[in-house]
Design an enzyme around this catalytic site. Structure first.
Site, short mmCIF file in Angstrom:
data_model
loop_
_atom_site.label_atom_id
_atom_site.label_comp_id
_atom_site.label_asym_id
_atom_site.label_seq_id
_atom_site.Cartn_x
_atom_site.Cartn_y
_atom_site.Cartn_z
CG ASP A 187 -2.27 0.62 0.96
OD1 ASP A 187 -2.29 1.78 0.49
OD2 ASP A 187 -3.29 -0.03 1.20
CG HIS A 264 -4.91 2.00 -1.74
ND1 HIS A 264 -4.86 2.56 -0.48
CD2 HIS A 264 -6.22 1.98 -2.09
CE1 HIS A 264 -6.09 2.88 -0.08
NE2 HIS A 264 -6.93 2.54 -1.04
CD GLU A 320 -10.55 3.51 -0.17
OE1 GLU A 320 -11.31 4.21 0.51
OE2 GLU A 320 -9.47 3.07 0.25
C1 ACM Z 1 -10.82 -0.76 1.98
O1 ACM Z 1 -11.15 -0.61 3.18
N1 ACM Z 1 -10.35 0.27 1.30
C2 ACM Z 1 -10.95 -2.03 1.32
#
Ligand code: ACM
Ligand code: ZN
Length: 744
Positions: A187, A264, A320
């Protein structure tokens, strides 16, 4: 286990009775399919023999490694443990097992190694629940799980944890029959797995300028190179990761790695900026989907990942991912044109489909967060439904497997008690009871689609969890509650029974040095109107099992001599209730104050001139006059959410004398929830012509980060009316949340 019951007699003579409680077989969590206690005990010795067929050898090894923790004396024969493989004819579920304990022999029967490992973990738990681990009660346990997927996730990117802690995390998972460890390895805040073909992922992408995530996030979010002075972070070598896979496997747990894409991924582009749309570091957080080098990267990384992790699933994140970079990128736009993709959602789907095809070619399945539904679900993907259950329901309707991981019920980064009493967390409110009561199969799912719900999982995102002790604090005991959601048949679940069994597990956690969250001594008050008697019915609960709760109705602070709560009480009109837990040591804990109000608008009709936001419909039309006050969280379905101005009219049915009116709002600016600027109240007898409004201004500062509540109240003298109009200003166009119009 002994349970202490304390009785107070009228002369304040305190008598303590030791009630014989259930033995450890009945305290097993998650609760087995069936438990039968019989007389006697089995005794372990140093020379207790363990027999097994070769197919169940690893279960014997696991048991032996646990027994090594104890220094039992060597004596006598007649202490045997036997693993038996169930025959094909015996009906036994895939992960089913049976344990029969007699004074001289423990027989563990399982169809396969998974069942035998689960049985072994049960036996280990029984021993840990005993005061004296050398003896366990006799009886028979027959068991099998409700769901085949029982997961715990851990984010090691936001904050990094040692291999020894990962092993402890896995040990605890095994004890509670979780079978999947979802390891969130990459991430923005750090790439945590060495990749030989892209060494800079860890030599740069795993190190940053600040130790804990929060300090780094609030800084310029820069990365450093491994070995730089003040470079913080870390990564796991491939050998360490393989060691974790083996360690988990020996305990019956599969490790699923998560490698995030396309979003991410800021840390990737510091190491390899050419994979982003701009080609520069510190600009993008999504992979350029127009660049073939991105796919080459993903495939090479996944090839190394698959060589480490034998799991059927590989998790590719998918959550996201911002689409703005792709909108501006010529390469991404060209890809969309060439592939006839209508929008950026379809471009994401294009990427996920290519990755899925690659994984399938290697006999692996793709797992991703529910955003992978957008732009069309790939053919065989399994979905983790985190933004509520909507994505999971959609995927199941399309015959895709689903893991239910909704934020409101399974995100253990949320507060587990009133925020002011807790270390800083990301937000939200998820007490253990809410976890326990979670039902992973949505009632709206038709029967034939329910089989696609494979299970559930706890999420441990670690933005606000800098050290491993704190991981334990957020995970336990909530993970124990979720274990019963994942394992135990629905009809065998019962929160009170769970709470009773949990008492011995607190001691178990202490034995294992787990820094668990201790049950809160605060009293929670629940009030529901009883229209027949025109009063509120009040219940008190506490996380303390069998708590001695004392209460007052006159505003005074409860003492040991205050009324004892035995059953629900009924109070009319406006009543200030204070309630406190008194523990066995005689300590009166901090009391909860609750303003009960059986008011005149309960059950009355409300006309909504402006409509609530569909994400927060609470109890729809009835919310504001159902007599139920919202709790501390806006997700409890009692808080009605508005993103527009608020404008309602309450119809009192007849002209009614009015003394006081109030409307309550909450503020929690971290979640974009604000007080209205002002409230206007006006009155009418015909519902058409209203009086000049009476305005109440907000006085809660709009930069106050604390969770706060305010009742915008007016007092009236000799006013009577049938219709009450309430308007609230939401000039900010963030969320307003309100729970009840209080009319007295
Ligand atoms: C998440 O909580 N962005 C999967
Ligand atoms: Zn691009």
């Amino acid at each position: 286990m002994k349970n202490i019951i304390t009785i107070f007699l009228c002369l304040s003579v305190q008598i303590t009775i030791y009630a014989q409680n259930s033995t450890s077989l009945n305290n097993i969590i998650p609760r087995p399919l069936s438990v039968t206690e019989t007389k006697g005990v089995f005794t372990f010795y140093k020379n207790t023999s363990i027999e097994n067929p070769s197919s169940l050898l690893n279960a014997k090894k696991l048991l032996e490694s646990h027994l090594q923790n104890y220094a039992f004396p060597t004596t006598k024969a007649g202490s045997e443990i036997e693993f038996v493989q169930a025959s094909e004819k015996e009906k036994m579920a895939k992960e089913g097992y049976k344990i029969a304990i007699t004074p001289t022999l423990i027989t563990i029967t399982a169809k396969n190694i998974q069942g035998a490992l689960l049985a072994t973990n049960t036996l280990v738990q029984i021993q840990l629940l005993q005061n004296n681990a050398q003896q366990i009660p006799c009886g028979v346990i027959v068991d099998s799980p409700r769901f085949e997927y029982r997961g715990m996730h851990l984010d090691v990117s936001r904050n990094f944890y040692s291999i020894s802690f990962i092993k402890k995390y896995i040990d605890l998972m095994a004890l509670y029959k979780y079978n999947t460890f979802h390891w969130h390895l990459t991430d923005g805040p750090g790439w945590r797995l060495k990749i030989n073909s892209y060494p800079k992922l860890t030599s740069i992408g795993a190190f940053r300028t600040h130790n804990d995530w929060k300090s780094w996030w609030n800084s310029e979010r820069k990365y450093l190179s491994e070995g730089d002075p003040n470079a913080y972070g870390g990564y796991y070598t491939q050998e360490q990761a393989k060691d974790i896979v083996a360690y988990a496997g020996a305990r019956g747990i599969t490790v699923i790695p998560e490698i995030e894409m396309p979003g991410h991924s800021n840390e990737v582009f510091v190491a390899y900026p050419e994979l982003s749309c701009s080609g520069k570091p510190y600009v993008n957080d999504v992979f350029c989907s127009g660049n073939e080098a991105s796919f080459e990267f993903i495939e090479k990384v996944l090839t190394e990942v698959m060589a480490i992790f034998p799991s059927k699933y590989i998790h590719i994140g998918g959550d996201e991912a911002g689409k703005d970079d792709w909108k501006k990128c010529p390469k991404c736009q060209l890809r969309m044109k060439n592939e006839s993709l209508k929008n950026e959602e379809e471009l994401q789907s294009y990427l996920v489909k290519r990755v899925e095809k690659f994984l399938n070619q290697h006999n692996r399945n793709l797992l991703g967060w529910d955003e992978i539904l957008e732009g069309g679900l790939t053919p065989k993907a399994t979905v983790m439904s985190w933004r509520g259950e909507k994505g999971g329901i959609q995927a199941a309707m399309e015959n895709h497997d689903v893991i239910m991981t909704p934020g409101g019920e399974t995100y253990f980064d949320a507060y587990q008690n009133i925020p002011s009493t807790q270390p800083e967390a990301i937000g939200g409110y998820l007490p253990m009871k809410r976890v326990y009561n979670y039902e992973p199969v949505p009632s709206v799912l038709p029967k034939e689609k329910q089989k696609f719900v494979k299970g559930t999982q706890a999420q441990l995102w670690t933005e606000y969890i800098p050290i491993s002790n704190h991981v334990e604090y957020m995970a336990y005991p909530r993970a124990i509650a979720l274990s019963e959601v994942a394992w135990t048949q629905k009809e065998n679940k019962n929160f009170d029974g769970f709470l009773q069994r949990l008492q011995s597990h607190y001691l178990l956690l202490q034995k294992l040095n787990v820094n668990y969250y201790h049950p809160s001594t605060l009293v929670e008050v629940f009030s529901t109107p009883d229209l027949a008697v025109q009063k509120n019915k009040i219940n008190f609960t506490s996380e303390i099992y069998n708590a001695d709760i004392r209460y007052t109705l006159d505003g005074s602070i409860p003492t040991v001599n205050s009324l004892k709560y035995e059953q629900p009480i009924y109070v009319g009109g406006e009543t200030t209730i204070k309630a406190a837990v008194i523990t066995n040591d005689g300590v009166v804990h901090e009391s909860t104050t609750y303003a009960a109000n059986y008011h005149k608008a309960i059950g009355k009709k409300v006309k909504y001139n402006t409509h609530w936001d569909n994400s927060y419909p609470a109890q729809t039309e009835s919310t504001l006059t159902n007599g139920i006050i919202g709790s501390i969280t806006y997700s409890d379905k009692q808080w009605l959410g508005y993103t527009t101005n608020f404008d309602i009219v309450v119809d009192m049915d007849t002209v009614t004398s009015l003394n006081k009116i109030g409307l309550r709002f909450m503020q929690y600016i971290g979640a974009g929830v604000y007080m209205p600027k002002w409230i206007n109240y006006s009155f009418s007898n015909d519902g058409i012509n209203f009086t000049t409004p009476i305005k109440v201004e907000n006085d809660v500062p709009d930069n106050d980060k604390k969770l706060s509540f305010k009742t915008f109240e007016i007092k009236l003298n000799n006013t009577s009316a049938r219709y009450i109009r309430v308007q609230a200003d939401n000039a900010r166009r963030q969320f307003l949340f309100t729970d009840e119009v209080l009319v007295n």
